[in-house]
Design an enzyme around this catalytic site. Structure first.
Site, mmCIF file in Angstrom:
data_model
loop_
_atom_site.group_PDB
_atom_site.id
_atom_site.type_symbol
_atom_site.label_atom_id
_atom_site.label_comp_id
_atom_site.label_asym_id
_atom_site.label_seq_id
_atom_site.Cartn_x
_atom_site.Cartn_y
_atom_site.Cartn_z
ATOM 1 N N HIS A 107 0.816 -1.217 0.000
ATOM 2 C CA HIS A 107 0.000 0.000 0.000
ATOM 3 C C HIS A 107 0.848 1.264 0.000
ATOM 4 O O HIS A 107 0.358 2.341 -0.339
ATOM 5 C CB HIS A 107 -0.982 -0.009 1.186
ATOM 6 C CG HIS A 107 -0.382 0.302 2.518
ATOM 7 N ND1 HIS A 107 -0.045 -0.668 3.433
ATOM 8 C CD2 HIS A 107 -0.049 1.479 3.096
ATOM 9 C CE1 HIS A 107 0.450 -0.106 4.523
ATOM 10 N NE2 HIS A 107 0.459 1.191 4.342
ATOM 11 N N ASP A 137 -0.004 -7.534 1.405
ATOM 12 C CA ASP A 137 0.484 -6.161 1.549
ATOM 13 C C ASP A 137 2.015 -6.117 1.554
ATOM 14 O O ASP A 137 2.618 -5.398 2.344
ATOM 15 C CB ASP A 137 -0.078 -5.516 2.820
ATOM 16 C CG ASP A 137 0.077 -3.996 2.815
ATOM 17 O OD1 ASP A 137 0.251 -3.418 1.728
ATOM 18 O OD2 ASP A 137 0.063 -3.386 3.906
ATOM 19 N N GLY A 208 3.644 6.611 7.919
ATOM 20 C CA GLY A 208 5.048 6.761 7.543
ATOM 21 C C GLY A 208 5.893 5.613 8.050
ATOM 22 O O GLY A 208 6.969 5.331 7.522
ATOM 23 N N SER A 210 4.756 2.551 7.944
ATOM 24 C CA SER A 210 4.365 1.389 7.148
ATOM 25 C C SER A 210 5.514 0.919 6.265
ATOM 26 O O SER A 210 6.138 1.716 5.567
ATOM 27 C CB SER A 210 3.169 1.739 6.256
ATOM 28 O OG SER A 210 2.010 1.937 7.016
ATOM 29 N N GLY A 266 -11.736 -24.310 -4.289
ATOM 30 C CA GLY A 266 -13.123 -24.090 -4.685
ATOM 31 C C GLY A 266 -14.140 -24.385 -3.610
ATOM 32 O O GLY A 266 -15.100 -25.123 -3.851
#
Length: 474
Positions: A107, A137, A208, A210, A266
């Site tokens: 991100h 992420d 900041g 992250s 599935g």
């Protein structure tokens, strides 16, 4: 009187001793010293600035008419214009290898046109995206440099709750900021985050931070600081880090293929409650309960069916439903996997070949059924608090089932179990519902205190509900 004498005597002794008797000092607990860790490992932590070109269509009011009563009229009918401007972002990261591979959060660099990495010694480099993975992420970047300082990597399985940890990053743009705390929990699963068993800490993390590293006291990276829980937008004592072993697995695939490939079988799943566990004959509330099986999918081809509880994947335990996607996600598509499935009050081994998960995020999938009720009345189960009616054939076809009973009302046991108006009962235990009589017989067969597992479609999504029928009263 003897008690009073004892008190007086004690006071006299204390007075005679005065201040001459030394007091026993409480043991001093040594706090960790992070200075050497920061000095040795802080050089491998980087600041990441991103630049994004934002394009938007605007309708401007003629100059000088901003406060005119007709300003809104002009704004509405003014010719559209394309406006572009630069927006900036910030984050942190750390160097994985001397040749310039950098790990951060996906991100942090999402939608960025340009990424500038600033090293600890103030050198700046433009970075290229090797690949990113939104589901975990994690993003892998590359800068054109050599001989760079890089971090040491730790082992998450050796990390303990209560252990000291240290975060380094650039909160609010303040480079090389150091904060400390302890590991508050491990294996923390967050909503809509099926592939990451987060490390929870109370080390201060803010915007900041992250993408920055989480260190243990040995100076080893054990996680990537990723999220906070906050009601204010700032740090409130709870932060989450991606375990470094999860991030490295993703980074290796990104480096090799530019993307991450994951397996799927599935099925739709849910947690197993204590009541559902008892109804299935399970000693503990564990595993992933299968609520639906995709037609012609890997699970369907192997004979897996709704009502099965997956307890193992390749010999690894499935403690909760969140473990199944994560364990399957670590398997390459096309691999043969053995599932340990609880069925008919016994453990059954099922072998299947996994398929590849598509890129689209299943969280955005639309639900087809909106809870509409059609058909004639066919009320059953008076000891359950359920008011039911048969579902019309047209709606059954839309739902993809042969038979169903729509819930018109829920009271008593049904209400306690969480049944809702608009739910459609389509199965009992692991069996598909074929008729109202089948449901009545299943309810009558439930022993006092036991629960009946009903498979329900709610807004088109399948789930199981544990219903405890009450004894009839006359």
């Amino acid at each position: 009187m003897p008690i009073k004498k004892l008190i007086v005597s004690s006071m006299m002794v204390a007075g005679l001793l005065g201040g001459s008797a030394p007091l026993m000092a409480a043991p001093q607990l040594a706090l960790p010293d992070f200075t050497q860790l920061v000095e040795n490992q802080g050089r491998a932590v980087v600041n990441i600035r991103t630049v994004q070109t934002v394009r938007e269509v605007v309708r401007d009011v003629p100059e000088g008419m901003e406060n005119d009563p007709f300003a809104e009229f002009f704004r509405r009918f003014a010719p559209p214009q394309l406006r572009e401007y630069q927006a900036g972002g910030m984050g942190s990261g750390f160097i994985l290898s001397a040749d310039g591979y950098v790990l951060t959060n996906a991100h942090v660099i999402a939608d960025a046109d340009e990424m500038i990495i600033t090293l600890n010694d103030k050198r700046e480099f433009k970075a290229k995206v090797v690949g990113s993975d939104a589901r975990t992420d994690v993003a892998l970047l590359k800068i054109d440099a050599a001989g760079l300082p890089f971090v040491k990597l730790g082992k998450v399985d050796q990390l303990k709750v209560g252990e000291w940890v240290l975060a380094i990053g650039s909160p609010f743009g303040f480079d090389s900021t150091v904060t400390s705390g302890i590991v508050s929990a491990k294996g923390r699963h967050l909503p809509d985050e099926s592939y990451v068993p987060f490390i929870q800490t109370d080390a201060a993390v803010n915007p900041g931070n992250s993408g920055g590293p989480l260190f243990n006291l040995k100076g080893e990276v054990v996680g990537i600081n990723s999220q906070i829980y906050s009601r204010s937008g700032g740090f409130m004592g709870i932060s989450f880090a991606i375990p470094v072993d999860v991030a490295l697995d993703v980074a290796e695939q990104l480096k090799k293929n530019g993307k991450v490939s994951r397996s799927r079988i599935g099925v739709s799943i849910q947690d197993v409650s204590k009541e559902l566990a008892a109804s299935f004959g399970l000693q503990d509330a564990q595993g992933a309960l299968i609520t639906s099986v995709e037609k012609d999918g890997p699970a369907a081809k192997a004979g897996v069916r709704a009502g099965d509880v997956v307890l193992q994947v390749g010999g690894k335990a499935v403690d909760g439903s969140e473990d199944l996607p994560r364990l399957l996600g670590g398997v390459l598509p096309g691999s043969k996997v053995e599932l340990g499935v609880w069925r008919g009050r016994a453990l059954v081994k099922v072998a299947l070949v996994t398929a590849e998960m598509q890129d689209e995020d299943p969280r955005t999938a639309e639900r087809a059924y909106k809870g509409k009720q059609e058909g004639g009345q066919d009320e059953v189960g008076t000891t359950t608090g359920l008011a039911l009616q048969a579902v019309a054939p047209a709606l059954l076809q839309k739902l993809g089932v042969k038979f169903g009973l729509a819930v018109r009302g829920a009271t008593g046991p049904a209400l306690k179990a969480g049944m809702q108006q608009g739910d459609v009962i389509v199965g009992v235990g692991g069996e598909e519902l074929q008729s109202a009589r089948q449901l009545v017989q299943a309810i009558q067969a439930v022993k006092p205190g036991d629960a009946l597992a009903l498979r329900v479609l709610r807004d088109g999504a399948p789930l199981f509900v544990a219903l405890k029928p009450e004894k009839k009263t006359r």
